[in-house]
Design a protein around this motif. Structure first.
Motif, PDB file in Angstrom:
ATOM      1  N   HIS A  78       0.990  -1.268  -0.241  1.00 26.94           N
ATOM      2  CA  HIS A  78      -0.108   0.083  -0.020  1.00 26.94           C
ATOM      3  C   HIS A  78       0.716   1.607  -0.033  1.00 26.94           C
ATOM      4  CE1 HIS A  78      -3.977  -1.365   0.200  1.00 26.94           C
ATOM      5  NE2 HIS A  78      -3.881  -2.449   1.034  1.00 26.94           N
ATOM      6  N   GLU A  79       2.135   1.182   0.101  1.00 24.58           N
ATOM      7  CA  GLU A  79       3.125   2.014  -0.179  1.00 24.58           C
ATOM      8  C   GLU A  79       2.862   2.745  -1.596  1.00 24.58           C
ATOM      9  OE1 GLU A  79       4.519   3.555   2.499  1.00 24.58           O
ATOM     10  OE2 GLU A  79       4.731   1.994   3.893  1.00 24.58           O
ATOM     11  N   TYR A  86       0.500   4.409   2.832  1.00 25.71           N
ATOM     12  CA  TYR A  86       0.499   4.375   4.270  1.00 25.71           C
ATOM     13  C   TYR A  86       1.042   3.144   4.743  1.00 25.71           C
ATOM     14  CZ  TYR A  86      -3.560   1.262   3.595  1.00 25.71           C
ATOM     15  OH  TYR A  86      -4.548   0.136   3.144  1.00 25.71           O
ATOM     16  N   GLY A 123       5.225   5.210   5.269  1.00 27.72           N
ATOM     17  CA  GLY A 123       5.874   6.286   4.315  1.00 27.72           C
ATOM     18  C   GLY A 123       7.136   6.055   3.426  1.00 27.72           C
TER      19      GLY A 123
END
Length: 66
Positions: free
Chosen positions: A22-23, A30, A33
């Motif tokens: 999900h980066e 998120y 980061g």
């Protein structure tokens, strides 16, 4: 989540992909980061596959892109 993946028995690379997919390349994702090449390659590959499936697969709330 990290403990679950760590003890799952999957290869370390697969667990890292599941943890970080999900980066986003521009640091807009998120979890941690991460950005750019800091995101593990396998996580970037999973993100592409997930996006493709979301666009072409059937979901009960929307139809595939035609």
């Amino acid at each position: 989540m990290r403990i679950l993946l760590k003890n799952s028995g999957f290869a370390k690379e697969i667990a890292m992909g599941a943890l970080y997919y999900h980066e986003r390349f521009d640091r807009g994702g998120y979890l941690c980061g991460l950005a750019g090449v800091g995101i593990p390659l396998v996580a970037r590959m999973i993100a592409v596959a997930d996006t493709f499936e979301a666009l072409t697969g059937y979901r009960f709330y929307c139809r595939p892109v035609e």
